[in-house]
Scaffold this motif. Structure first.
Motif, PDB file in Angstrom:
ATOM      1  N   LYS A   1       0.819  -1.213   0.000  1.00  0.00           N
ATOM      2  CA  LYS A   1       0.000   0.000   0.000  1.00  0.00           C
ATOM      3  C   LYS A   1       0.849   1.258   0.000  1.00  0.00           C
TER       4      LYS A   1
ATOM      5  N   HIS B   1       0.473   9.688  -0.711  1.00  0.00           N
ATOM      6  CA  HIS B   1      -0.860  10.128  -1.133  1.00  0.00           C
ATOM      7  C   HIS B   1      -0.961  11.646  -1.120  1.00  0.00           C
TER       8      HIS B   1
ATOM      9  N   ARG C   1      -1.427  13.994  -4.514  1.00  0.00           N
ATOM     10  CA  ARG C   1      -2.615  14.841  -4.630  1.00  0.00           C
ATOM     11  C   ARG C   1      -2.208  16.299  -4.864  1.00  0.00           C
TER      12      ARG C   1
ATOM     13  N   ASN D   1     -20.979   6.752   0.456  1.00  0.00           N
ATOM     14  CA  ASN D   1     -19.596   6.504   0.064  1.00  0.00           C
ATOM     15  C   ASN D   1     -19.174   5.135   0.572  1.00  0.00           C
TER      16      ASN D   1
ATOM     17  N   GLU E   1     -14.107   2.353   3.686  1.00  0.00           N
ATOM     18  CA  GLU E   1     -12.710   2.047   3.390  1.00  0.00           C
ATOM     19  C   GLU E   1     -12.338   0.625   3.805  1.00  0.00           C
TER      20      GLU E   1
ATOM     21  N   ARG F   1     -13.247  -1.441   0.796  1.00  0.00           N
ATOM     22  CA  ARG F   1     -12.264  -1.246  -0.284  1.00  0.00           C
ATOM     23  C   ARG F   1     -10.951  -1.932   0.037  1.00  0.00           C
TER      24      ARG F   1
ATOM     25  N   LYS G   1      -8.615  -0.364   1.566  1.00  0.00           N
ATOM     26  CA  LYS G   1      -7.568   0.638   1.791  1.00  0.00           C
ATOM     27  C   LYS G   1      -8.144   2.019   2.052  1.00  0.00           C
TER      28      LYS G   1
ATOM     29  N   THR H   1      -8.332   5.947   1.582  1.00  0.00           N
ATOM     30  CA  THR H   1      -8.128   6.824   0.425  1.00  0.00           C
ATOM     31  C   THR H   1      -7.076   7.899   0.718  1.00  0.00           C
ATOM     32  N   GLY H   2      -6.608   8.517  -0.335  1.00  0.00           N
ATOM     33  CA  GLY H   2      -5.646   9.602  -0.210  1.00  0.00           C
ATOM     34  C   GLY H   2      -6.203  10.766   0.598  1.00  0.00           C
ATOM     35  N   ARG H   3      -7.470  11.102   0.373  1.00  0.00           N
ATOM     36  CA  ARG H   3      -8.090  12.216   1.115  1.00  0.00           C
ATOM     37  C   ARG H   3      -8.070  11.934   2.621  1.00  0.00           C
ATOM     38  N   THR H   4      -8.417  10.700   3.005  1.00  0.00           N
ATOM     39  CA  THR H   4      -8.425  10.347   4.428  1.00  0.00           C
ATOM     40  C   THR H   4      -7.025  10.434   5.017  1.00  0.00           C
TER      41      THR H   4
END
Lengths: 247, 247, 247, 247, 247, 247
Positions: E83, E89, E93, F75, F78, F81, F83, F85-88
């Protein structure tokens, strides 16, 4: 038999259901059973899993999660682990299966109803609370797309769930966490408004049980279910009349 | 009631257990129930999960897997998906829990017994076959470390499992795959040699069931369990005398 | 040179192939080479990987897995790890590549043949046994869709594989596990019915080897391949006449 | 035989090795073989994999990766996929195995040498370039910890790798990408400074090959290896004297 | 204020941009800022993320990675971890967002431009170097598809990025790794050719900062940006005239 | 400037903080900012990340998650999914960094404080609400272990966060979701009780911004922070006196 919180053996904890707890979901409820608190959200999605495409039938699926500090010691987020635990899988399969039993999936058409059950506080009985609360969210979600449709409402019957177990002192209804830890047998019951069984799951990890004990648990459990059905009806008010009836 | 393969409603398929099927495992069995075939292997490991370290107690854990062509259409390998499905999680938790109920984990000491249940061919009832076969592998594995130890043998009782369901034609024992697909209610029973329940899991996804039907299923299931216990005893031969007895 | 199990340097272990070992697969075989046992299942799927879509060509792909107690100490399930090991990747790529070399992928059309090789017991030579056994499953699977089609049968030639290595005592054919652990050089050979090479993979992790030694290994290996081809032909019986011929 | 870039059948592309290409690594090299460019970095770590703990022996391990635009069309990053492909696994296992064959792991002691091979541009032969370049990085890394230690230097021999294949026009050395795509047989050779084989990997996915063709490939390959060994020695300068000698 | 490498507080390290560093990418650059080296590759893909399908608009997305030995101690490959880290990340971004701010996504049409930023050597300021270098790769990639199209060139303005921080001795431009480790405040600035801000990211993990200090950092940063814009223009030569102008 | 909900440009939405919202956590708060609702839970763990072991210093780390129906459209979890996310990642890194800036990690000793921020309803500004609410949970958690310790309380200063942006109509404080979607510039500010900056993150994805606009945003933001600090102090009551003071 004396219980830690003074309840009778066949007494539920205090149950409160707050309908429409969330702003965006098509249906939602916060259910509180003693110190156990679960947010149940119903979402309607205009597609179905691959195995149902083109069949005209819908689906109901559930997801369940514990907030990290819903429990006495912090539990690691499944998103951080990168996978869902076996316990979570088992619970979300149970919730989905239970709710599908009272939905007319053909009448629903090719839609999926997602039930998200997020445990804010866990003091025993989270899976049964999730089923009981999700039922309320589900009715509202179905109503949001059914409106004044004159066909039979796709929710065919009421549905509630409760736990019952054998403690060292005997059979007891609606175990809280400290009771659950010492229970010899743990049983989860899911029943309909018409008094039939949808799921009977009895497990004796710390001991085994006889047919007589099983029957006693079923009797006490059915009583608890009846009390929960009353609370659901009161919460849903007028809408409860649609369940199991023509529109 | 007429069944596809001509069996009576309360009749098991032909059951065969091949003991010591594998060369390297501490205990192993191939169990065949009709066309269902499961390889059960027991491994003894000299460590325990973190929550048991230092307690002096042991553990029993199970893993379950379908070979890709054990089923009518090829199922994707969980190793290739990168994760274990919810169904597999639920089954391996059930197998582990069932076997722990007849093991004296304190007497075992800080060891883990792994039960690997690999389904070579799946024609219904794989999880119950896995429990019944694993019990045989477990007894051999425990015997391999217990030898002539005079203390009570850590396997306290016999254990077998069977499925029973409600078909359109009525209650039937030991469903094969084609029956399972049309069953209204599906129940898995795990019982001990002394006739007590360890697990009762009844699910009505295609319908619901009454207390009367539940009782009928329990009666027919108990009969099937008795037949399986006899086969286990015959398979284990002299070693079956150690179960539940002093060394 | 004396070998642990009394074999001559250029002697195979006992080989047995049970055709149609599985009920549901389009082709299947259990291959036993001494104590090494591999279940090979062939599945025909009506689609191809993305890079072949619309080309009219088919594909052959393999997956390989060790059952946890196929080995002396339990190996962790790849499904539980969440990923396939490098060793497994390497082996399944080898098996797929080898079998593609004798298939007319254009004649096959846009289909994928999956070969699932599950090792029930591992005593050395599992990857070569998997190739030799998969060939038999493959022929049956192709036959299941080819029937009496008069065009040339898409399996163009026979194919078998064997290991050969340099032990402290010299070159030896078909290493068992204990020999493999002490081998200075390890070589896997895949050859066709017409005596040509498909794969030559020689590795000297514990030492290096000369051209002379390489040639000696190739000679002994080719002998082993011939013996395996005979066993395949006998196993396939009449069907072996279709390989490499018009329908 | 005429090749696309005008080379003779037994001619290498232009090879350039830039030693100490990176500032922080204990040893490093940029190897360019025609348009193929690989950064090789050697890291010394003061621990070993679990299976070597306490044995006093060291280990050599490799990782390999393609930069996304090292190739004609962008390849998806393995970090974004969340897993390493089978091809990568196979290549990094090959690189590690090859380099371990010339290292005295006991003399190294309980250390791991990591070789990171990152392909900046891929025009065929990346795995063999990675081995040839990594050898240079490895010698520098070992020298960084060995200093003037009078014991035999732990790098026992030189090591280089090259590809050779059968093109439609015949056997050719050091295939570039466009040749590799049309090759009938593809072989990778890893050899030592003393002319012995470490790895022979010949694969005939688009065809098969005879013993005569195999021998021709081995002869042409050995020539290419010799040329690469000369370039390594020139690159390492004085340090090349330590290889295979007492300190 | 004296800096470790003798620079003035408001002085950049030496910056060098090698245009078209890679053979296959539609645009590419190697940017060196002191010892920091980043390969930036731009790829044009004829599809867009799902949320843009059918809108006629394009997208710009970035990926960032450290080679394992770009850093002082080896960092574990994200592909091996399975990962992408939070830091990666956040950086990718930032890079994507920054470059999108100067691209006319409607004029681009339904294409995605991928920017791959691979850090070969990391001595501080890798994310700002990645943005500055990616801009050059992006202009070349857009030009490769725009050719002599008379419409306005989709790259609307120049874009560069720089770091600035508060060291114990005061505000300093373009921190190298050793400075970065001791900085009280760390700020990354992304600005356009017309002197406007795209991103202002100031972080005070080891301390806090006042409005006056913020203004000082913005002034010194803007100076650094201007110097970088000059280098970009020089690198792009004639092509730099297309940026922000009609075709 | 007129805002959708009638607020003035520099006006916060209604803010409510419910202290000790959870039964088991060492500190917790439900923060509501208009319709945005975040549960913040602080957990104290008696260990630190590897890089701090043996240093005597503690750590503060945050995790952030959206409940599936906190948002207008569901939504995906996670955990499902597999994993984060980049935002998190970006948000949880920001929260952790912000709170570390006001904690004396040496005084804390080798403990980690986890802040779990779970968004029940998301109407813009969830990350800044999470910081402001987590501060309250953090103070309670530190107090739970500090008791009447006479040394300086490890929370050195107050801390709050707010968003401010440039809407088509001008600069506006505390954007709700519909405003956020149309904002030209979006800025998050984290400031201390003594009026200093901890984080300044301004992003112009839909446009760029000048120094004048930046200053205007900082002024309006600082006002919002002051209002939030007053609410925190009121919520903490007497305990607010410990912050930044000797015990």
């Amino acid at each position: 038999m004396t219980r830690a919180d003074g309840r009778a053996a066949d007494e539920l904890r205090q149950v409160r259901i707050t309908r429409n707890y969330l702003k965006y979901a098509e249906g939602s409820a916060l259910i509180e059973v003693g110190d156990t608190k679960v947010i149940c959200a119903a979402t309607i999605e205009d597609k179905v899993p691959p195995f149902l495409k083109g069949t005209g039938e819908g689906w109901v699926s559930a997801e369940y999660s514990l907030l990290p500090r819903s429990t006495q010691t912090r539990n690691i987020r499944e998103a951080a682990r990168g996978k869902v635990t076996g316990r979570t899988h088992e619970i979300q399969r149970l919730i989905g299966r239970a709710l599908r039993s009272v939905i007319d999936l053909k009448a629903l058409g090719e839609k999926t109803i997602w039930l998200d059950c997020d445990v804010v506080q866990a003091d025993g009985g989270t899976r049964t609370a999730a089923i009981t609360g999700s039922f309320v969210a589900l009715v509202d979600a179905v109503n949001s797309i059914w409106g004044s449709n004159p066909k039979p409402f796709p929710v065919k019957d009421f549905l509630a769930a409760v736990s019952v177990g054998i403690l060292p002192g005997g059979v007891a209804l609606d175990l809280c966490y400290s009771e659950d830890s010492t229970a010899i047998v743990d049983m989860n019951l899911v029943m309909t408004g018409s008094g039939q069984f949808v799921e009977v799951q009895g497990t004796g990890e710390k001991g085994v049980f006889t047919q007589t004990q099983l029957n006693e648990m079923l009797t006490v459990g059915a009583q608890g279910i009846n009390a929960l059905l009353d609370i659901q009806k009161e919460t849903l008010g007028q809408l409860s009349w649609k369940v199991g009836r023509e529109g």
